[in-house]
Motif scaffolding. Sequence first.
Motif, PDB file in Angstrom:
ATOM      1  N   VAL A  77      -4.426   8.828   1.480  1.00 34.03           N
ATOM      2  CA  VAL A  77      -4.303   7.549   0.953  1.00 34.03           C
ATOM      3  C   VAL A  77      -5.327   6.551   1.317  1.00 34.03           C
ATOM      4  CG1 VAL A  77      -2.811   5.491   1.236  1.00 34.03           C
ATOM      5  CG2 VAL A  77      -1.742   7.898   0.936  1.00 34.03           C
ATOM      6  N   GLN A  78      -5.978   7.062   2.732  1.00 31.29           N
ATOM      7  CA  GLN A  78      -6.921   5.829   3.146  1.00 31.29           C
ATOM      8  C   GLN A  78      -8.333   6.092   2.250  1.00 31.29           C
ATOM      9  OE1 GLN A  78      -6.876   3.201   5.388  1.00 31.29           O
ATOM     10  NE2 GLN A  78      -4.605   3.641   4.793  1.00 31.29           N
ATOM     11  N   GLU A  79      -8.463   7.410   1.835  1.00 39.01           N
ATOM     12  CA  GLU A  79      -9.753   7.736   0.982  1.00 39.01           C
ATOM     13  C   GLU A  79      -9.508   6.980  -0.388  1.00 39.01           C
ATOM     14  OE1 GLU A  79     -11.734  11.542  -0.945  1.00 39.01           O
ATOM     15  OE2 GLU A  79     -10.316  11.807   0.522  1.00 39.01           O
ATOM     16  N   TRP A  80      -8.479   7.186  -0.960  1.00 41.09           N
ATOM     17  CA  TRP A  80      -7.948   6.719  -2.460  1.00 41.09           C
ATOM     18  C   TRP A  80      -8.174   5.136  -2.247  1.00 41.09           C
ATOM     19  CZ3 TRP A  80      -6.708   8.194  -7.279  1.00 41.09           C
ATOM     20  CH2 TRP A  80      -5.973   7.559  -7.951  1.00 41.09           C
ATOM     21  N   GLU A  81      -7.763   4.740  -1.233  1.00 42.34           N
ATOM     22  CA  GLU A  81      -7.638   2.750  -1.272  1.00 42.34           C
ATOM     23  C   GLU A  81      -8.958   2.462  -0.991  1.00 42.34           C
ATOM     24  OE1 GLU A  81      -5.437   1.063  -1.621  1.00 42.34           O
ATOM     25  OE2 GLU A  81      -3.784   2.430  -1.964  1.00 42.34           O
TER      26      GLU A  81
END
Length: 109
Positions: A77-81
């Motif tokens: 999720v952090q990578e996506w964000e």
Amino acid sequence: MRRFALGLDLIDDEALIAEYDAYHRDVWPEIRDSIRDAGVANMEIYRFANRLFMVMEVNESFTFEEKADMDASNAKVQEWEQLMWKYQQAIPGAKKGEKWVLMNKIFAL
């Protein structure tokens, strides 16, 4: 079931907007799973030019705080964000660093 509406802007660049749209036609499965795991039953995003509008239908146990905690501990999720910030910009009136801004319902039929 509860419903929330949120707003966000994209950087006003046709090529970047096309890339953003493409990512959202094929959202990573880990992102879909994280959204569902947080208690979101349905999510739709609409776009006009560079303005985005999101509608979320959530279960009774959903909280934005718990979703934020779950997202913070999820590397994918952090990578996506981080990737999405290439395309996104705060909507006028948002606080510094704030992405999606909760909108107030002013009418219902």
